[in-house]
Scaffold this motif. Structure first.
Motif, PDB file in Angstrom:
ATOM      1  N   ILE A 118       3.326  -6.764   2.186  1.00 49.67           N
ATOM      2  CA  ILE A 118       2.551  -5.708   2.852  1.00 49.67           C
ATOM      3  C   ILE A 118       1.182  -5.573   2.190  1.00 49.67           C
ATOM      4  N   ASP A 119       1.167  -5.459   0.877  1.00 52.75           N
ATOM      5  CA  ASP A 119      -0.089  -5.198   0.170  1.00 52.75           C
ATOM      6  C   ASP A 119      -0.980  -6.426   0.026  1.00 52.75           C
ATOM      7  N   TYR A 120      -0.394  -7.614  -0.078  1.00 57.04           N
ATOM      8  CA  TYR A 120      -1.206  -8.802  -0.327  1.00 57.04           C
ATOM      9  C   TYR A 120      -1.491  -9.629   0.914  1.00 57.04           C
ATOM     10  N   ALA A 121      -0.705  -9.476   1.969  1.00 60.75           N
ATOM     11  CA  ALA A 121      -0.939 -10.257   3.184  1.00 60.75           C
ATOM     12  C   ALA A 121      -1.401  -9.379   4.347  1.00 60.75           C
ATOM     13  N   LEU A 122      -0.685  -8.291   4.611  1.00 63.32           N
ATOM     14  CA  LEU A 122      -0.970  -7.492   5.801  1.00 63.32           C
ATOM     15  C   LEU A 122      -2.076  -6.458   5.592  1.00 63.32           C
ATOM     16  N   ARG A 123      -2.024  -5.706   4.518  1.00 60.81           N
ATOM     17  CA  ARG A 123      -3.003  -4.631   4.284  1.00 60.81           C
ATOM     18  C   ARG A 123      -4.460  -5.113   4.335  1.00 60.81           C
ATOM     19  N   PRO A 124      -4.808  -6.262   3.726  1.00 57.31           N
ATOM     20  CA  PRO A 124      -6.204  -6.707   3.799  1.00 57.31           C
ATOM     21  C   PRO A 124      -6.682  -6.956   5.244  1.00 57.31           C
ATOM     22  N   VAL A 125      -5.803  -7.490   6.079  1.00 60.28           N
ATOM     23  CA  VAL A 125      -6.171  -7.742   7.478  1.00 60.28           C
ATOM     24  C   VAL A 125      -6.384  -6.418   8.198  1.00 60.28           C
ATOM     25  N   LEU A 126      -5.476  -5.471   8.001  1.00 60.39           N
ATOM     26  CA  LEU A 126      -5.603  -4.166   8.651  1.00 60.39           C
ATOM     27  C   LEU A 126      -6.878  -3.463   8.190  1.00 60.39           C
ATOM     28  N   SER A 127      -7.178  -3.577   6.931  1.00 61.96           N
ATOM     29  CA  SER A 127      -8.392  -2.981   6.383  1.00 61.96           C
ATOM     30  C   SER A 127      -9.639  -3.624   6.987  1.00 61.96           C
ATOM     31  N   SER A 128      -9.636  -4.943   7.102  1.00 64.59           N
ATOM     32  CA  SER A 128     -10.800  -5.642   7.665  1.00 64.59           C
ATOM     33  C   SER A 128     -11.018  -5.298   9.131  1.00 64.59           C
ATOM     34  N   MET A 129      -9.972  -4.801   9.781  1.00 66.39           N
ATOM     35  CA  MET A 129     -10.085  -4.410  11.186  1.00 66.39           C
ATOM     36  C   MET A 129     -10.543  -2.964  11.333  1.00 66.39           C
ATOM     37  N   GLY A 130     -10.900  -2.325  10.221  1.00 62.59           N
ATOM     38  CA  GLY A 130     -11.526  -1.014  10.274  1.00 62.59           C
ATOM     39  C   GLY A 130     -10.605   0.182  10.206  1.00 62.59           C
ATOM     40  N   ALA A 131      -9.348  -0.007   9.849  1.00 65.83           N
ATOM     41  CA  ALA A 131      -8.424   1.136   9.776  1.00 65.83           C
ATOM     42  C   ALA A 131      -9.030   2.240   8.906  1.00 65.83           C
ATOM     43  N   ALA A 132      -9.013   3.468   9.419  1.00 72.13           N
ATOM     44  CA  ALA A 132      -9.564   4.600   8.681  1.00 72.13           C
ATOM     45  C   ALA A 132      -8.696   4.945   7.485  1.00 72.13           C
ATOM     46  N   HIS A 133      -7.379   4.823   7.667  1.00 69.33           N
ATOM     47  CA  HIS A 133      -6.445   5.194   6.615  1.00 69.33           C
ATOM     48  C   HIS A 133      -5.191   4.342   6.780  1.00 69.33           C
ATOM     49  N   ILE A 134      -4.854   3.600   5.762  1.00 71.25           N
ATOM     50  CA  ILE A 134      -3.601   2.836   5.762  1.00 71.25           C
ATOM     51  C   ILE A 134      -2.687   3.544   4.782  1.00 71.25           C
ATOM     52  N   VAL A 135      -1.682   4.227   5.335  1.00 73.35           N
ATOM     53  CA  VAL A 135      -0.769   4.972   4.476  1.00 73.35           C
ATOM     54  C   VAL A 135       0.144   3.991   3.754  1.00 73.35           C
ATOM     55  N   PRO A 136       0.743   4.423   2.642  1.00 76.70           N
ATOM     56  CA  PRO A 136       1.679   3.525   1.958  1.00 76.70           C
ATOM     57  C   PRO A 136       2.782   3.067   2.912  1.00 76.70           C
ATOM     58  N   GLY A 137       3.014   1.771   2.930  1.00 72.15           N
ATOM     59  CA  GLY A 137       4.029   1.204   3.803  1.00 72.15           C
ATOM     60  C   GLY A 137       5.367   1.092   3.108  1.00 72.15           C
ATOM     61  N   TRP A 138       6.276   0.379   3.746  1.00 72.18           N
ATOM     62  CA  TRP A 138       7.595   0.228   3.167  1.00 72.18           C
ATOM     63  C   TRP A 138       8.184  -1.115   3.557  1.00 72.18           C
ATOM     64  N   PHE A 139       8.822  -1.771   2.588  1.00 78.28           N
ATOM     65  CA  PHE A 139       9.549  -3.017   2.794  1.00 78.28           C
ATOM     66  C   PHE A 139      11.036  -2.689   2.790  1.00 78.28           C
ATOM     67  N   THR A 140      11.743  -3.112   3.812  1.00 79.66           N
ATOM     68  CA  THR A 140      13.178  -2.861   3.920  1.00 79.66           C
ATOM     69  C   THR A 140      13.930  -4.185   3.878  1.00 79.66           C
ATOM     70  N   LEU A 141      14.910  -4.248   3.009  1.00 78.27           N
ATOM     71  CA  LEU A 141      15.754  -5.440   2.938  1.00 78.27           C
ATOM     72  C   LEU A 141      16.622  -5.554   4.188  1.00 78.27           C
TER      73      LEU A 141
END
Length: 185
Positions: A118-141
């Protein structure tokens, strides 16, 4: 309340990721939000993989993002990254499709070795797309998600509590009512 787009990036028709998102969609609806679901796997593959920006299904998917106040992005993790199917859609959206939006990233996977996806692959892309706020996400097994023969999802207690917390935090940022109040009504 807020308009939320809930996006499943799983290619599987029997996806635990999609079932988990639908489960969280119900919680968000109880908190007063209008939730629209989008399963990327239902978009036509030709336009999606051929980058046909003008195809009606791609135009409509882009419009769903535009109309949303908040976006929940769910993906299974493959090779320590979000799904290629989700990437195909994100690549077709306008560069700043998430401008002004609050985003909740979620991922599912078979091993805690993928927890940082989430933090190293997805969050940077979402941020580059202009998201105003990316809340802490969650990884579920995957092992914390079980599906009954009738399709009903059960989330293990510890994971359920954590998911409720991140979902409620996302809802609060969007102006949702606390779950306790919504459940009491």
């Amino acid at each position: 309340m807020a308009a939320i787009l809930s996006v499943s990036g799983s290619p599987s028709a029997t996806s635990r990721t999609a079932r988990l998102l639908r489960h969280l969609d119900d919680r968000l609806r109880l908190q007063g939000h209008q939730v629209t679901s989008l399963e990327v796997r239902t978009l036509p593959p030709g336009p999606l993989l051929g980058a046909d920006f003008r195809h009606p299904a791609i135009v409509e998917a882009s419009a769903l993002f535009e109309r949303a106040d908040g976006v929940v992005i769910g993906t299974p993790v493959y090779k320590a990254a979000y799904s290629g199917l989700l990437k195909s859609l994100l690549d077709l959206l306008p560069q700043y499709a998430l401008t002004g939006k609050t985003v909740l990233p979620l991922a599912t996977g078979g091993s805690t070795a993928h927890v940082l996806a989430i933090d190293y692959a997805l969050r940077p892309v979402l941020s580059s797309m202009g998201a105003a706020h990316i809340v802490p996400g969650w990884f579920t097994l995957d092992t914390d998600l079980s599906v009954a023969p009738d399709g009903t999802l059960t989330v293990a207690p510890g994971a359920a509590e954590a998911l409720d917390q991140v979902t409620d935090r996302f809802s609060a940022v969007l102006g949702g009512r606390p779950a306790v109040l919504a459940a009491a009504e």
